[in-house]
Motif scaffolding. Structure first.
Motif, short mmCIF file in Angstrom:
data_model
loop_
_atom_site.label_atom_id
_atom_site.label_comp_id
_atom_site.label_asym_id
_atom_site.label_seq_id
_atom_site.Cartn_x
_atom_site.Cartn_y
_atom_site.Cartn_z
N ARG A 97 0.84 -1.21 0.00
CA ARG A 97 0.00 0.00 0.00
C ARG A 97 0.87 1.25 0.00
NH1 ARG A 97 -3.12 -3.03 3.76
NH2 ARG A 97 -2.13 -1.93 5.48
N ASP A 98 1.93 1.24 0.82
CA ASP A 98 2.83 2.39 0.87
C ASP A 98 3.53 2.61 -0.47
OD1 ASP A 98 2.18 2.82 3.49
OD2 ASP A 98 4.02 1.96 4.33
N TYR A 99 3.86 1.51 -1.14
CA TYR A 99 4.53 1.62 -2.44
C TYR A 99 3.68 2.44 -3.41
CZ TYR A 99 6.12 0.28 -7.11
OH TYR A 99 6.55 0.31 -8.41
N PHE A 100 2.41 2.11 -3.54
CA PHE A 100 1.55 2.83 -4.48
C PHE A 100 1.26 4.25 -4.01
CE2 PHE A 100 0.63 -1.58 -5.72
CZ PHE A 100 0.84 -1.48 -7.09
N GLY A 127 13.37 4.80 1.55
CA GLY A 127 13.25 4.15 2.86
C GLY A 127 12.27 2.99 2.83
N MET A 128 11.12 3.20 2.17
CA MET A 128 10.13 2.14 2.06
C MET A 128 10.69 0.96 1.28
SD MET A 128 7.95 0.70 -0.37
CE MET A 128 8.02 2.02 -1.59
N HIS A 129 11.41 1.24 0.18
CA HIS A 129 11.99 0.18 -0.64
C HIS A 129 13.01 -0.62 0.16
CE1 HIS A 129 10.74 1.09 -4.94
NE2 HIS A 129 10.81 -0.21 -4.89
N ASN A 130 13.83 0.06 0.94
CA ASN A 130 14.83 -0.64 1.74
C ASN A 130 14.17 -1.54 2.78
OD1 ASN A 130 17.02 0.43 0.37
ND2 ASN A 130 17.22 2.18 1.74
N GLU A 131 13.12 -1.03 3.44
CA GLU A 131 12.41 -1.82 4.44
C GLU A 131 11.80 -3.07 3.79
OE1 GLU A 131 8.62 -1.52 7.56
OE2 GLU A 131 9.25 0.24 6.41
N ALA A 132 11.18 -2.88 2.63
CA ALA A 132 10.56 -4.01 1.93
C ALA A 132 11.61 -5.02 1.48
CB ALA A 132 9.76 -3.50 0.73
N ASP A 141 15.03 -16.16 3.44
CA ASP A 141 16.27 -16.68 4.00
C ASP A 141 16.27 -18.21 3.95
OD1 ASP A 141 18.75 -16.62 5.25
OD2 ASP A 141 17.86 -16.81 7.24
N ASN A 142 17.36 -18.78 3.51
CA ASN A 142 17.53 -20.22 3.36
C ASN A 142 16.70 -20.80 2.22
OD1 ASN A 142 19.12 -22.35 4.32
ND2 ASN A 142 17.38 -23.25 5.44
N LYS A 143 16.11 -19.92 1.40
CA LYS A 143 15.36 -20.36 0.21
C LYS A 143 16.00 -19.79 -1.06
CE LYS A 143 11.01 -20.54 2.80
NZ LYS A 143 9.64 -19.96 2.93
N LEU A 144 16.13 -18.45 -1.07
CA LEU A 144 16.78 -17.79 -2.19
C LEU A 144 17.85 -16.85 -1.65
CD1 LEU A 144 13.68 -16.79 -4.38
CD2 LEU A 144 15.21 -18.74 -4.72
N VAL A 145 18.98 -16.82 -2.30
CA VAL A 145 20.07 -15.92 -1.91
C VAL A 145 20.05 -14.74 -2.87
CG1 VAL A 145 22.54 -15.68 -1.55
CG2 VAL A 145 21.42 -17.88 -1.08
N ILE A 146 19.70 -13.56 -2.34
CA ILE A 146 19.63 -12.35 -3.15
C ILE A 146 20.25 -11.20 -2.37
CG2 ILE A 146 17.59 -13.03 -4.48
CD1 ILE A 146 15.85 -11.48 -2.55
N ASP A 147 20.81 -10.24 -3.10
CA ASP A 147 21.36 -9.08 -2.42
C ASP A 147 20.26 -8.01 -2.27
OD1 ASP A 147 21.10 -7.98 -4.95
OD2 ASP A 147 23.25 -7.73 -5.29
N LEU A 148 20.60 -6.91 -1.62
CA LEU A 148 19.60 -5.89 -1.30
C LEU A 148 19.04 -5.26 -2.57
CD1 LEU A 148 18.19 -4.33 1.01
CD2 LEU A 148 20.00 -2.61 0.84
N ASN A 149 19.90 -4.98 -3.54
CA ASN A 149 19.45 -4.35 -4.77
C ASN A 149 18.47 -5.26 -5.52
OD1 ASN A 149 19.59 -2.30 -6.94
ND2 ASN A 149 20.60 -3.94 -8.09
N THR A 150 18.77 -6.56 -5.57
CA THR A 150 17.87 -7.51 -6.23
C THR A 150 16.54 -7.60 -5.49
OG1 THR A 150 19.76 -8.80 -7.01
CG2 THR A 150 17.62 -9.91 -6.99
N ALA A 151 16.61 -7.59 -4.16
CA ALA A 151 15.38 -7.64 -3.37
C ALA A 151 14.50 -6.41 -3.62
CB ALA A 151 15.72 -7.75 -1.88
N ARG A 152 15.12 -5.25 -3.76
CA ARG A 152 14.37 -4.03 -4.06
C ARG A 152 13.63 -4.17 -5.40
NH1 ARG A 152 15.97 1.12 -2.00
NH2 ARG A 152 15.80 1.93 -4.11
#
Length: 319
Positions: A97-100, A127-132, A141-152
């Motif tokens: 919701r915050d994203y939109f 800030g919202m993107h980093n939190e998400a 965690d323990n399922k997919l290994v991704i860095d912060l940029n990929t997670a964003r």
């Protein structure tokens, strides 16, 4: 939670596809938003499944089942399954919701606000993107290994697709269902299923599979784009991957598909075979080959509409 340094050419996504049965839209602006989010994710990412020995690069097929995003990791050439994870959307509801809300505020600020106001909104957006992103990495965690940029970027894609999820529960849905089967699920059956969904949006469950695994076909992308259907979201599937075992109508489009459907033992209101040429066997210039694909598309378009109209309208599936 930082992923260990590994070769960039192996620890990355090179293909992202979407399930057209559960992520649906005929609005070109919405489809454009998906494409931009996918492009951004593929442009720069660090990604690998945890606890498996498979070597990348990888393909990611996304679907939405109930309240879950399904992250289905596959081989990018053969589309053989590697690992699949269900990600609950519940922990992300506020952030989505915050994203939109922040996205709309940012676009409005760009049009009319002062620079300091734009900067304020942009800080809130980051800030919202980093939190998400951190929450996404924790949940995976323990399922997919991704860095912060990929997670964003993955969170942005989730936001882009989830508002348009049909969330049809095929186990309890009363919508008529049809399954198209061909040899490789690269050309004939995915074209037929896509045409069915276009002809009867939200009124039918149309799936497609192959006897064997195939590859994405660029000629399919080209001729379907001409009629407003984005086939870049298609991932080839095989009969053995089917979860549903009951269909109102099963249509085979290749000779080997008929025997395979019989062996599979699917429950079907009716099974019928459509003799169709395989345009991937056409020889000649690019235009000659495209002509063969267009001929298949146009013949299937007419036949799909005529055959499925009584089924969708509540008539018998017996033809």
């Amino acid at each position: 939670m930082q992923p260990p340094a590994r070769p960039a050419e192996t620890d990355r996504l090179v293909t992202v596809t979407l399930d057209p049965n559960t992520i649906t839209s005929i609005n070109p602006d919405e489809v454009h938003e998906w494409r931009i989010a996918i492009y951004d994710l593929l442009e720069d990412n660090c990604f690998r499944p945890a606890r498996v020995t498979a070597t990348g690069p990888f393909a990611l097929h996304m679907s939405i089942v109930g309240n879950f995003i399904v992250l289905d990791v596959r081989h990018p050439e053969t589309f053989q399954p590697i690992a699949a994870h269900y990600l609950s959307l519940t922990p992300f509801r506020r952030l989505i919701r915050d994203y939109f809300r922040i996205r709309d505020a940012y676009y409005e600020a760009i049009r009319s606000a002062q620079p300091f106001q734009i900067e304020t909104v942009d800080m809130a957006r980051r800030g919202m993107h980093n939190e998400a992103a951190e929450l996404l990495r924790t949940r995976l965690d323990n399922k997919l290994v991704i860095d912060l940029n990929t997670a964003r970027r993955l969170f942005t894609l989730i936001c882009a697709v989830q508002p348009y999820a049909s969330r049809i529960d095929e186990a309890t849905s009363e919508l008529p269902s049809v399954l198209f089967v061909c040899s490789m699920n690269s050309v004939r059956s995915p074209i037929a299923a896509a045409l069915a969904r276009q002809a009867f949006p939200g009124r039918i469950i149309a799936r497609s599979v192959g006897v064997n695994g195939g590859k994405a076909d660029q000629f399919v992308h080209a001729v379907m784009e001409e009629i407003g259907i984005d086939m870049s979201v298609h991932t080839p599937h095989i009969l053995d991957e089917l979860v549903a075992n009951r269909f109102d109508l099963v249509i085979t489009l290749s000779d080997d598909a008929t025997e395979a459907v019989t062996r599979k033992g699917l429950e079907a209101g009716a099974v019928e075979h459509w003799t169709t040429a395989d345009p991937s066997l056409a020889e000649g210039s690019r235009e000659v080959v495209l002509g063969a694909y267009r001929e298949l598309r146009d013949s299937l378009r007419k036949r799909v509409r005529n055959r499925l109209e009584p089924l969708v309208s509540g008539g018998s599936q017996i033809h």
